[in-house]
Every structure is written in structure tokens, then in C-alpha cells.
Design an enzyme around this catalytic site. Sequence first.
Site, PDB file in Angstrom:
ATOM      1  N   GLU A 174      -6.217   6.072 -24.584  1.00 35.53           N
ATOM      2  CA  GLU A 174      -5.267   7.185 -24.639  1.00 35.53           C
ATOM      3  C   GLU A 174      -5.885   8.288 -25.485  1.00 35.53           C
ATOM      4  OE1 GLU A 174      -0.976   8.475 -26.564  1.00 35.53           O
ATOM      5  OE2 GLU A 174      -1.364   6.339 -26.269  1.00 35.53           O
ATOM      6  N   ARG A 194      -4.263  16.778 -28.895  1.00 33.78           N
ATOM      7  CA  ARG A 194      -4.064  17.458 -30.178  1.00 33.78           C
ATOM      8  C   ARG A 194      -5.213  18.348 -30.586  1.00 33.78           C
ATOM      9  NH1 ARG A 194      -2.322  11.926 -33.140  1.00 33.78           N
ATOM     10  NH2 ARG A 194      -0.408  11.603 -31.978  1.00 33.78           N
ATOM     11  N   LYS A 253       6.646   3.675 -23.578  1.00 34.22           N
ATOM     12  CA  LYS A 253       6.018   3.738 -24.891  1.00 34.22           C
ATOM     13  C   LYS A 253       7.168   3.760 -25.907  1.00 34.22           C
ATOM     14  CE  LYS A 253       3.194   6.919 -27.638  1.00 34.22           C
ATOM     15  NZ  LYS A 253       2.175   7.978 -27.534  1.00 34.22           N
TER      16      LYS A 253
END
Length: 192
Positions: free
Chosen positions: A40, A44, A110
Site C-alpha cells: 500500500e 502523501r 480497512k
Amino acid sequence: MKIREIMAIAPVIPVLTVESLDHAAPLARALVAGGLRVLEVTLRTEVALEAIRAMRKARAAAVGAQFGVTPGLTPELIAAARQTAFPLLPGIMSPTELTAARLAGFDALKFFPAEPAGGVSMLSAFAGPFSDVLFCPTGGITRESAPRYLQLPNVACVGGSWVTPAAAIRNGSWAHIEELARDAATLGRRAA
């Protein structure tokens, strides 16, 4: 591949923040060599999308499914997910969000941020009324806490950044990251 199949590939999905594009390919190689084939990459940093491309190119022979992971679930994400076959692992934190996700057709989620949101206790509480949902908890999970999560019947895998310490990435300590990945890949899961 469906999201549940992706979640079953390895017990840990490294949560990666790639600061330098030069780190992307060697980081992916180290993690895959260590046994973690699902990665993953957080969006950012300015190089995140290019890092994903570089990682996929470096793993050309082992490229599997592409999928999306989100920290939450909005009506816009639900609408977009319905228009594509792109596997999506949307994030939830509360029973209300979980109910909304189930009503939208998601049964693999998630759980984020796991530790601040109640961790193992909260996921255990979800197991009764939401017995058909599988989770990938992320957020505050460590090497030490991961096995407790993986023993829950409603947890398929965990997400964690302990596998890729920022200093190890900055220093290009790929062998160390491979070692951490190898250890993470051996973490016990619940009996199937």
C-alpha cells in the site's frame, strides 16, 4: 482479483510513504523478496504516483492485482466503485460507517485508525453483528500487536509501517527491510 483474494496474499500489507522516487524500486524488491507481495503506497508525497509506477515496473514478473485503499468511505467513492471492477478496500472506524459500507455492498474493509478506534476489542465486538465482514486493520499496529489482530476470525491481514522504517528507507537499508518483511510474512494467521 477481488479484494478478499488480495487480502489473503500475505498477513501484513506494508503501508508505505515514499519520499524519494529513487527508493521506490529497491523498496518494492526488498519487500517482495521478503515475502510481502501486496504493498500500500500512501498518496502523501509528491512522488507517490510515480513511485507506484516504478514499483510495478520493478516487479514486472510478479505484478498481480492493482487495488485501492482509502481511509474512509464517501458517497463519491461508493459511486466510483460501482462504475469499475477496480478492487477497493475502503476504510471505516465506527459501527455506523460499517453499516453504511455493508449497505453499499462492501464486505472487506480497512479498519482505520485501528489502535485509536478500539483495536482488537472493537474488531471482536464487530464480529457478532457483522460476521460476514473481513477486515484489514491499520493505524498504530506494531510487530508486537499484529499477531493479536491476526488471530481474530474477522481479520484477513493487517497493515503496518513497522516493516519499512523511514530511516531504513532513507539509508537504503534494503537488506534490513527484506529481513523485516520476511519476519512479517511469517506472522501467524488464524486457522482457515
